[in-house]
Design an enzyme around this catalytic site. Sequence first.
Site, mmCIF file in Angstrom:
data_model
loop_
_atom_site.group_PDB
_atom_site.id
_atom_site.type_symbol
_atom_site.label_atom_id
_atom_site.label_comp_id
_atom_site.label_asym_id
_atom_site.label_seq_id
_atom_site.Cartn_x
_atom_site.Cartn_y
_atom_site.Cartn_z
ATOM 1 N N TYR A 114 0.837 -1.215 0.000
ATOM 2 C CA TYR A 114 0.000 0.000 0.000
ATOM 3 C C TYR A 114 0.867 1.259 0.000
ATOM 4 C CZ TYR A 114 -3.248 3.633 1.486
ATOM 5 O OH TYR A 114 -3.981 4.800 1.571
ATOM 6 N N ARG A 121 1.599 6.862 -6.682
ATOM 7 C CA ARG A 121 0.470 7.766 -6.942
ATOM 8 C C ARG A 121 0.848 9.214 -6.649
ATOM 9 N NH1 ARG A 121 -5.066 6.865 -3.559
ATOM 10 N NH2 ARG A 121 -3.539 6.780 -1.863
ATOM 11 N N TYR A 175 -1.184 12.776 6.612
ATOM 12 C CA TYR A 175 -0.794 11.746 7.584
ATOM 13 C C TYR A 175 0.718 11.809 7.824
ATOM 14 C CZ TYR A 175 -5.213 8.949 7.113
ATOM 15 O OH TYR A 175 -6.507 8.483 7.122
ATOM 16 N N ARG A 188 -11.612 13.344 1.334
ATOM 17 C CA ARG A 188 -12.635 12.514 2.002
ATOM 18 C C ARG A 188 -13.931 12.464 1.205
ATOM 19 N NH1 ARG A 188 -9.749 9.342 5.380
ATOM 20 N NH2 ARG A 188 -8.325 10.643 6.575
ATOM 21 N N GLU A 297 -14.481 -0.990 5.909
ATOM 22 C CA GLU A 297 -14.431 0.295 5.200
ATOM 23 C C GLU A 297 -15.722 0.426 4.392
ATOM 24 O OE1 GLU A 297 -10.625 1.491 3.506
ATOM 25 O OE2 GLU A 297 -11.643 2.014 1.634
#
Length: 305
Positions: A114, A121, A175, A188, A297
Site C-alpha cells: 500500500y 500515486r 498523515y 474525504r 471500510e
Amino acid sequence: MPHPSLAELSSLRVVIGRAGSPSLSVGVPLLTGNEIEALFPAAEPAGQVGEFATFSSDEWLLGFAALPSGETLEENAKSLYRQLIRLTRKHHLARIWNYVPGINGSRADRLEHYQAFCSGRAAAFESEWGPGFKSQVPAASAVGSEGANLSVVFAATTQSTRHFENPIQMPAYDYPRQYGPRPPSFARATVVTRTDGMRDVFISGTAAIRGHATFTPGDTRGQLSCTLENLRAIGTACGLGEELPESSSASRSFKVYLRNAGDLDEVAARLKSELLRPSDQVSYLRADICRRDLNVEIEAAIFGA
Ligand code: 3EB
C-alpha cells in the site's frame, strides 16, 4: 445463515456504460449484492487511451485500466496515474477506485505494498500538477485485491467539483510519516454540482480512523461505530447532512469492504438499522483494508442530491 466458502464467491466486475460492454474484474470477492458494479450506464465507449479503456457521456469521462503489481507496483501506479491525469486534463477528477494486490504484504525491501502504491500515486500527481497537488486530489478508495493486477477506475467531469475533508479525521494527504514515505493522495469527499443544480457526491472509502490513528484496532464492532460517525461527519462537512442526505429522492449506493467474511451478518444487521434505506444499493465485499488493523471500510456514491 450459511455462507458459501470464499473460494466459491464471484469477484466484483466493474462495467462502465451499457450492460454487456467490456468489464474489469478487480479481484474482490462479493459476499452479497450485485457482482456487477454498473457505473454510468448512459456512457458510450470513447476509445483506448494508453492503458485506459475510456467511456464518455455528456459531462463525464470515465475509464479503467490494470497493470501487473508485484515488485513493479510503485512504477506501475505512477505510470497509470500519469496517464489518468493527462487524459483527464480537460475534466475535473471526481472519484478514483484503486484495487491493490496483496495490499498488506511487503515488497523485498519491506515497504508495504500500500505504501509503495501511495508513493507511485503521489509522485504522479506531483509531476503532473506540481507540489501543491494535494488540494486538488479527488475522493478515492484503495482496497486489497486477490488478483495479480493493480486496477484503477476513474470518473471525471466537466461540471464543477469541490473536495471536502472530515473535521474529525486528519486529511489523509497530511498523515505523518509513520504510515509510509508518501501519504495517501485523496480527499474525504468530492461534490459535483451538475448543470441542473443537483449534486452528485462521492464519499471516499471511510474507515475507523480518528485523527490519524486507527480506532479500536482489530475490533469490528467498535470500528463500525467509528466508521458510521466518520460518515455522518463527512456528510455534514460536504453539505449533505449526517443522513446523507436527510430527505430526497437521491439514489445512493454503498460498498462495504470486510476483512473477515464472518463479520457479514453482524455488520449487515447494524447497517440496516443505522445507515441503509430500502431503496439503497449495497454490496458487501471481502477485502483487505489498507491498514492491517482495520476490519471494515464503507464508501458511498449519492446521485441527484
Ligand atoms: C484511510 O482513511 C483509510 O489510499 O486512496 C480510504 C480511502 C483509505 C482511500 C486511498 C485509503 C484510500 O486512510 C484508507
